[in-house]
Write a protein that holds these residues in place. Structure first.
Motif, short mmCIF file in Angstrom:
data_model
loop_
_atom_site.label_atom_id
_atom_site.label_comp_id
_atom_site.label_asym_id
_atom_site.label_seq_id
_atom_site.Cartn_x
_atom_site.Cartn_y
_atom_site.Cartn_z
N SER A 125 -80.94 9.87 -2.03
CA SER A 125 -82.41 10.42 -1.24
C SER A 125 -82.49 9.95 0.21
CB SER A 125 -83.65 9.71 -2.03
OG SER A 125 -83.42 8.45 -2.43
N SER A 157 -91.46 7.82 -3.30
CA SER A 157 -90.60 7.26 -4.16
C SER A 157 -90.52 8.65 -5.26
CB SER A 157 -91.35 6.17 -5.17
OG SER A 157 -90.51 6.09 -6.11
N HIS A 158 -89.40 9.04 -5.90
CA HIS A 158 -89.15 10.01 -6.77
C HIS A 158 -89.65 9.34 -8.25
CE1 HIS A 158 -86.74 11.68 -3.53
NE2 HIS A 158 -87.20 12.96 -4.10
N CYS A 159 -89.96 10.12 -9.03
CA CYS A 159 -90.27 9.68 -10.62
C CYS A 159 -89.17 8.79 -11.22
CB CYS A 159 -90.77 10.83 -11.54
SG CYS A 159 -92.23 11.75 -10.72
N CYS A 208 -95.56 12.88 -12.97
CA CYS A 208 -94.08 13.14 -13.31
C CYS A 208 -93.96 13.84 -14.60
CB CYS A 208 -93.48 11.63 -13.42
SG CYS A 208 -93.59 10.77 -11.81
N LYS A 235 -86.67 17.28 -9.97
CA LYS A 235 -86.09 16.27 -9.16
C LYS A 235 -86.87 15.68 -8.23
CE LYS A 235 -81.29 17.52 -10.75
NZ LYS A 235 -79.98 17.84 -10.10
N ASN A 236 -87.74 16.65 -7.62
CA ASN A 236 -88.46 16.49 -6.33
C ASN A 236 -89.78 15.66 -6.74
OD1 ASN A 236 -86.22 17.19 -4.47
ND2 ASN A 236 -87.11 19.29 -4.87
N GLY A 254 -92.79 13.08 -7.66
CA GLY A 254 -92.96 12.00 -7.13
C GLY A 254 -94.31 11.51 -6.43
#
Length: 317
Positions: A94, A194-196, A228, A235-236, A238
């Motif tokens: 990322s 931040s992503h989940c 989430c 995937k995106n 967050g």
């Protein structure tokens, strides 16, 4: 081999990778490339004017670089042949805004060919990113060399968002960084997104007794669950690290005290008396945090380990 001896040799090996072997200087480019810093600052400012997420990305890039083999820009190298490079390791997928470093390097190679290392560009860009976000500025010691080795397998050494305080302390101490440095540098989480996947462990199936981490604010956890989706289908998905995610301030520390920090590793800072007191101090004083952050950034960025000045930041010479 006896366990104690093995542990000692492992510690020696790890620390030797991060020893400041190169001599750094504040006026390193004064004669060879006097406009280096202004050129890098211009590249960062230009990119940030078009994308407000650039500063957080550049600060994270510097941290992820320094924690593997020292600040040697190994994180920028492309995978080649059978070798999978750091940037393709799970924690680094990322990472973004690497083009900012490329842009600065291209300009520098035009004016001062073969002089300014990619590692120095990354370190200076991180400083400029913080300053552009309303944070402190500081004089960065320069003279780093670029590394020739980059392995995705080594990204496992990066501190994980699920780390406990003892795991965090071990990770930082292996690099010669103290608990003070740990708390100050964690404050970099005031910037970014931040992503989940990085905090999913706290909001679902936490353990056999609790679905949600009991150390997280219930209403905050409910909000994160809404962001989430189950099973990580997006995937995106967050959220921002804090409500003022493009401003470098001390909000992060206030959120920890309110049990509204995203990562387990953030909340873990309250589980040690020393780090807890520092969290309280920085939550109360933005000035105290800024001063500590600068000191720790200089300390971390002085971990070196490279061998050359790359002409192209993505490939070895």
């Amino acid at each position: 081999m006896a366990p104690i001896v093995a542990l000692f040799l492992s510690s020696v090996l790890i620390f030797s990778v991060f020893s400041p072997v190169n001599s750094l200087s504040y006026n390193y480019y004064q004669k060879t490339c006097p406009h280096a810093e202004s050129m890098i600052a211009y590249a960062v400012k230009t990119a940030t004017s078009k994308d407000k997420t650039v500063p957080a990305a550049l600060l994270r890039l510097h941290f992820h670089d320094c924690f593997i083999r020292g600040c040697d820009a190994s994180v920028l190298l492309n995978s080649h042949g059978s070798n999978k490079a750091e940037k393709d390791g799970p924690p680094n997928l990322s990472l973004h805004a690497l083009y900012v470093i490329d842009s600065a390097k291209k300009d520098l190679e035009t004016w001062c060919p073969g002089v300014v290392s990619c590692a120095d560009i990354v370190a200076l860009a991180a400083r400029d990113a913080v300053a552009l976000s309303g944070g402190p500025s500081w004089d960065v010691p320069k003279g780093r060399k670029d590394g020739r080795t980059s392995k995705a397998s080594e990204t496992i050494k990066l501190p994980a968002p699920t780390f406990t305080i003892s795991q965090l302390q071990q990770s930082f101490s292996q690099r010669g960084l103290s608990l003070d440095d740990l708390v100050a540098l964690s404050g970099g989480h005031t910037l970014g997104f931040s992503h989940c996947s990085s905090f999913q462990n706290r909001i679902r199936n936490f353990n056999a007794t609790h679905d949600v981490d009991p150390l997280i604010n219930p209403s905050f956890a409910a909000k994160l669950k809404g962001v989430c989706p189950k099973n990580g289908k997006s995937k995106n998905a967050g959220t921002t690290m804090d409500p003022s995610s493009t401003t470098f301030d001390n909000t992060y520390f206030k959120l920890i005290l309110q049990k509204k920090a995203l990562f387990s590793s953030d909340q873990a800072l309250l589980s040690n008396p020393k780090t807890k007191n520092l969290v309280k101090k920085f939550a109360t004083s933005r000035e105290a945090f800024s001063k500590a952050f600068v000191n720790s950034m200089i300390k971390m960025s002085s971990l070196t380990g490279g061998q050359e000045i790359r002409k192209n930041c993505r490939v070895v010479n």
